[in-house]
Scaffold this motif. Structure first.
Motif, PDB file in Angstrom:
ATOM      1  N   VAL A  23      -5.094  26.503 -21.109  1.00  0.00           N
ATOM      2  CA  VAL A  23      -5.719  27.688 -20.520  1.00  0.00           C
ATOM      3  C   VAL A  23      -5.312  28.964 -21.261  1.00  0.00           C
ATOM      4  O   VAL A  23      -4.137  29.186 -21.559  1.00  0.00           O
ATOM      5  CB  VAL A  23      -5.347  27.790 -19.031  1.00  0.00           C
ATOM      6  N   LYS A  24      -6.324  29.815 -21.537  1.00  0.00           N
ATOM      7  CA  LYS A  24      -6.115  31.122 -22.163  1.00  0.00           C
ATOM      8  C   LYS A  24      -6.268  32.215 -21.116  1.00  0.00           C
ATOM      9  O   LYS A  24      -7.009  32.066 -20.140  1.00  0.00           O
ATOM     10  CB  LYS A  24      -7.137  31.358 -23.279  1.00  0.00           C
ATOM     11  N   ALA A  83      -9.913  38.230 -27.492  1.00  0.00           N
ATOM     12  CA  ALA A  83      -9.409  38.330 -28.863  1.00  0.00           C
ATOM     13  C   ALA A  83      -9.928  37.180 -29.714  1.00  0.00           C
ATOM     14  O   ALA A  83     -10.312  37.374 -30.886  1.00  0.00           O
ATOM     15  CB  ALA A  83      -7.883  38.347 -28.857  1.00  0.00           C
ATOM     16  N   LEU A  84      -9.966  35.970 -29.165  1.00  0.00           N
ATOM     17  CA  LEU A  84     -10.472  34.816 -29.901  1.00  0.00           C
ATOM     18  C   LEU A  84     -11.976  34.921 -30.154  1.00  0.00           C
ATOM     19  O   LEU A  84     -12.472  34.517 -31.210  1.00  0.00           O
ATOM     20  CB  LEU A  84     -10.144  33.528 -29.139  1.00  0.00           C
ATOM     21  N   ILE A  85     -12.700  35.467 -29.187  1.00  0.00           N
ATOM     22  CA  ILE A  85     -14.137  35.695 -29.391  1.00  0.00           C
ATOM     23  C   ILE A  85     -14.348  36.657 -30.560  1.00  0.00           C
ATOM     24  O   ILE A  85     -15.156  36.404 -31.462  1.00  0.00           O
ATOM     25  CB  ILE A  85     -14.785  36.241 -28.101  1.00  0.00           C
ATOM     26  N   ASP A  86     -13.626  37.764 -30.549  1.00  0.00           N
ATOM     27  CA  ASP A  86     -13.770  38.751 -31.623  1.00  0.00           C
ATOM     28  C   ASP A  86     -13.403  38.150 -32.977  1.00  0.00           C
ATOM     29  O   ASP A  86     -13.985  38.505 -34.010  1.00  0.00           O
ATOM     30  CB  ASP A  86     -12.887  39.969 -31.347  1.00  0.00           C
ATOM     31  N   GLU A  87     -12.447  37.250 -32.976  1.00  0.00           N
ATOM     32  CA  GLU A  87     -11.983  36.639 -34.223  1.00  0.00           C
ATOM     33  C   GLU A  87     -12.958  35.598 -34.764  1.00  0.00           C
ATOM     34  O   GLU A  87     -13.108  35.436 -35.975  1.00  0.00           O
ATOM     35  CB  GLU A  87     -10.618  35.983 -33.976  1.00  0.00           C
ATOM     36  N   ASN A  88     -13.661  34.909 -33.864  1.00  0.00           N
ATOM     37  CA  ASN A  88     -14.464  33.758 -34.275  1.00  0.00           C
ATOM     38  C   ASN A  88     -15.963  34.004 -34.384  1.00  0.00           C
ATOM     39  O   ASN A  88     -16.659  33.215 -35.026  1.00  0.00           O
ATOM     40  CB  ASN A  88     -14.235  32.601 -33.299  1.00  0.00           C
ATOM     41  N   ILE A  89     -16.460  35.063 -33.753  1.00  0.00           N
ATOM     42  CA  ILE A  89     -17.914  35.283 -33.730  1.00  0.00           C
ATOM     43  C   ILE A  89     -18.305  36.359 -34.734  1.00  0.00           C
ATOM     44  O   ILE A  89     -17.779  37.465 -34.705  1.00  0.00           O
ATOM     45  CB  ILE A  89     -18.398  35.685 -32.319  1.00  0.00           C
ATOM     46  N   ALA A  90     -19.225  36.016 -35.610  1.00  0.00           N
ATOM     47  CA  ALA A  90     -19.730  36.960 -36.607  1.00  0.00           C
ATOM     48  C   ALA A  90     -21.224  37.154 -36.412  1.00  0.00           C
ATOM     49  O   ALA A  90     -21.906  36.339 -35.781  1.00  0.00           O
ATOM     50  CB  ALA A  90     -19.442  36.437 -38.014  1.00  0.00           C
ATOM     51  N   GLY A 138     -10.728  26.325 -21.233  1.00  0.00           N
ATOM     52  CA  GLY A 138      -9.968  26.709 -20.052  1.00  0.00           C
ATOM     53  C   GLY A 138      -9.523  28.157 -20.119  1.00  0.00           C
ATOM     54  O   GLY A 138      -8.884  28.578 -21.079  1.00  0.00           O
ATOM     55  N   ILE A 139      -9.923  28.941 -19.104  1.00  0.00           N
ATOM     56  CA  ILE A 139      -9.574  30.364 -19.032  1.00  0.00           C
ATOM     57  C   ILE A 139      -8.979  30.628 -17.652  1.00  0.00           C
ATOM     58  O   ILE A 139      -9.463  30.113 -16.638  1.00  0.00           O
ATOM     59  CB  ILE A 139     -10.814  31.262 -19.250  1.00  0.00           C
ATOM     60  N   SER A 140      -7.939  31.433 -17.619  1.00  0.00           N
ATOM     61  CA  SER A 140      -7.246  31.693 -16.346  1.00  0.00           C
ATOM     62  C   SER A 140      -8.027  32.690 -15.501  1.00  0.00           C
ATOM     63  O   SER A 140      -7.615  33.830 -15.301  1.00  0.00           O
ATOM     64  CB  SER A 140      -5.831  32.212 -16.604  1.00  0.00           C
ATOM     65  N   VAL A 141      -9.181  32.234 -15.011  1.00  0.00           N
ATOM     66  CA  VAL A 141     -10.013  33.028 -14.115  1.00  0.00           C
ATOM     67  C   VAL A 141     -10.436  32.141 -12.954  1.00  0.00           C
ATOM     68  O   VAL A 141     -10.439  30.913 -13.052  1.00  0.00           O
ATOM     69  CB  VAL A 141     -11.267  33.581 -14.836  1.00  0.00           C
ATOM     70  N   LYS A 142     -10.792  32.781 -11.857  1.00  0.00           N
ATOM     71  CA  LYS A 142     -11.295  32.062 -10.691  1.00  0.00           C
ATOM     72  C   LYS A 142     -12.443  32.872 -10.107  1.00  0.00           C
ATOM     73  O   LYS A 142     -12.268  34.034  -9.751  1.00  0.00           O
ATOM     74  CB  LYS A 142     -10.191  31.883  -9.650  1.00  0.00           C
ATOM     75  N   PRO A 143     -13.653  32.258 -10.080  1.00  0.00           N
ATOM     76  CA  PRO A 143     -13.987  30.907 -10.548  1.00  0.00           C
ATOM     77  C   PRO A 143     -14.276  30.887 -12.050  1.00  0.00           C
ATOM     78  O   PRO A 143     -14.434  31.942 -12.653  1.00  0.00           O
ATOM     79  CB  PRO A 143     -15.251  30.600  -9.759  1.00  0.00           C
ATOM     80  N   GLY A 144     -14.339  29.659 -12.613  1.00  0.00           N
ATOM     81  CA  GLY A 144     -14.758  29.537 -14.006  1.00  0.00           C
ATOM     82  C   GLY A 144     -13.720  29.011 -14.957  1.00  0.00           C
ATOM     83  O   GLY A 144     -13.893  29.114 -16.175  1.00  0.00           O
ATOM     84  N   LYS A 145     -12.640  28.437 -14.435  1.00  0.00           N
ATOM     85  CA  LYS A 145     -11.554  27.977 -15.310  1.00  0.00           C
ATOM     86  C   LYS A 145     -12.013  27.013 -16.403  1.00  0.00           C
ATOM     87  O   LYS A 145     -11.640  27.182 -17.569  1.00  0.00           O
ATOM     88  CB  LYS A 145     -10.448  27.335 -14.466  1.00  0.00           C
ATOM     89  N   PRO A 146     -12.823  25.970 -16.124  1.00  0.00           N
ATOM     90  CA  PRO A 146     -13.169  24.992 -17.163  1.00  0.00           C
ATOM     91  C   PRO A 146     -14.283  25.460 -18.099  1.00  0.00           C
ATOM     92  O   PRO A 146     -15.338  24.830 -18.219  1.00  0.00           O
ATOM     93  CB  PRO A 146     -13.600  23.769 -16.352  1.00  0.00           C
ATOM     94  N   THR A 147     -14.047  26.573 -18.768  1.00  0.00           N
ATOM     95  CA  THR A 147     -15.028  27.145 -19.696  1.00  0.00           C
ATOM     96  C   THR A 147     -14.703  26.690 -21.124  1.00  0.00           C
ATOM     97  O   THR A 147     -13.540  26.632 -21.511  1.00  0.00           O
ATOM     98  CB  THR A 147     -15.007  28.680 -19.620  1.00  0.00           C
TER      99      THR A 147
END
Length: 410
Positions: free
Chosen positions: A6-7, A14-21, A282-291
């Motif tokens: 989980v992130k 930060a990972l989105i900004d790093e990976n999406i062009a 996995g993101i530490s949000v509720k709801p929506g963890k298994p993203t």
């Protein structure tokens, strides 16, 4: 690769900004057909705006020093020497003790350096009574004060909102180079999912709500959408359908099967589309963890939870950022809705709501709103602003350091 590590939300952004062009495709579009597109190349002004010194109010063009000392109790006196016609160069020069009537937007006659508003003077048979003094430069815009020839007006990555289109139109620009409109594909998965048009549900069946809500959100972000239908929980069929849709689009969205159950194939299907693959599961949000967030051969792939509320929240929170980056938009680190502190006192008249354009700046972990001070006729105050602060009619202004709600620009 280890999945379901989980992130945090911050790590995910930060990972989105790093990976999406940005997607590579660009096109030239007519300005009037370019709303909400993203500039692919910067725009440099080839002329001044305005192209001449002009008035921002209806009033009289004067030499400012000729009004000094004027007041309601002790008016000054000037001789009205003529009138400026709209769309024409004035043929009257303003000299000592003279005034020339000028409408809003009219070209300033030679010799004047200010305009006194019509509300603050009175023409009595050619004798102008002035009830207020004006300062040099008051109520006028100088040539190039809004936009200067040679300056970069808009950088690449700028979203073309109505105010940007207006600024470009003021330069006579008719076509712009923008990133092409994206295609986004959506696929629902799950044995229990059936078309939303299904009138009678069997026990355990669920109508495909996400096919409308997720693509509806995407459509609001100026992208073309393709609905790929519903796929059952069979790896081979799921993989084939995902591959077919993936080949047609710039971004693939899959809903359902993103958890770790025995028949949750989404992660494996996404991995099979190409590298480098999943970068968030996995993101530490509720709801929506298994993203699931991934990049397959340069294309973003988003695995959303199947629950409609979770899917919409996650897609609004993270999907919008992915699509904006993919469209080529330069995204500043600004929140969607905020309270910010004012950097200076701003007075306001009770009984009137004032709307102040502001620039947002982060200082010591807090957002501050810096008022953009400029004459009301300047287009660039809109372009440069990050949002608007409303001073409600019952207030007499806001104080430095006071928290105010900011309506963000988009």
């Amino acid at each position: 690769m280890q999945f379901f590590k989980v992130k945090t939300v911050e790590e995910t952004f930060a990972l989105i900004d790093e990976n999406i062009a940005a997607a590579a495709g660009t096109e030239v579009r007519e300005l009037k057909e370019s709303l909400h597109y993203i500039l692919a190349v910067p725009v440099t002004a080839k002329e001044n705006v305005p192209g001449f010194d002009r008035s921002t109010v209806d009033g009289y063009a004067v030499r400012a020093k000729d009004t000094y000392g004027s007041s309601e109790s002790m008016p000054g006196f000037l001789t009205v020497a003529g009138e400026v016609e709209m769309g024409e160069a004035p043929d009257t020069k303003v000299t000592h003790g003279k005034a020339v009537y000028i409408p809003t937007g009219g070209m300033l006659p030679e010799g004047c350096n200010a305009v006194i508003m019509i509300e603050h003077c009175e023409d009595v048979d050619g004798l102008l009574n002035t009830y207020k003094q004006v300062a040099p430069g008051e109520n006028v815009i100088r040539a190039g004060e809004d936009i200067k020839a040679g300056e970069v007006l808009l950088e690449a990555g700028t979203k073309l909102r109505p105010q940007e289109l207006g600024a470009l139109a003021s330069l006579g620009i008719t076509h712009v180079t923008v990133f092409s409109k994206l295609k986004v594909g959506y696929l629902s998965s799950g044995d229990e999912i059936v078309p939303y048009e299904t009138e009678t549900l069997s026990l355990g069946q669920i109508r495909d709500i996400n096919g409308l809500t997720i693509l509806g959100l995407a459509s609001e972000w100026n992208v073309d959408v393709i609905y790929g239908g519903i796929v059952k929980d069979d790896f081979a069929i799921f993989q084939q359908k995902a591959r077919e849709l993936y080949e047609q689009v710039d971004c693939l969205i899959v809903s359902g099967g993103s958890s770790v159950g025995a028949k949750d194939y989404t992660t494996d299907v996404i991995q099979s589309l190409g590298g480098p693959g999943v970068f968030v599961h996995g993101i530490s949000v509720k709801p929506g963890k298994p993203t699931i967030l991934a990049v397959a051969n340069g294309k973003p792939v988003i695995g959303l939870p199947g629950h409609p509320a979770s899917a919409m929240i996650i897609f609004k929170l993270f999907g919008e950022r992915i699509i904006r980056l993919l469209k080529g938009e330069v995204i500043q680190k600004k929140p969607e809705r905020i309270y910010a502190r004012m950097t200076k006192n701003i007075p306001s008249s009770p009984g009137r709501s004032d709307y102040i354009r502001v620039r947002l700046e982060e200082k010591a972990g807090e957002w501050w709103a810096e008022p953009i001070i400029g004459k009301s006729g300047l287009i660039t105050t809109l372009v440069k602003s990050d949002g608007i602060v409303e001073i409600s009619s019952e207030k007499e202004g806001v104080s430095q350091g006071e928290y105010v709600p900011v309506i963000p620009s988009r």
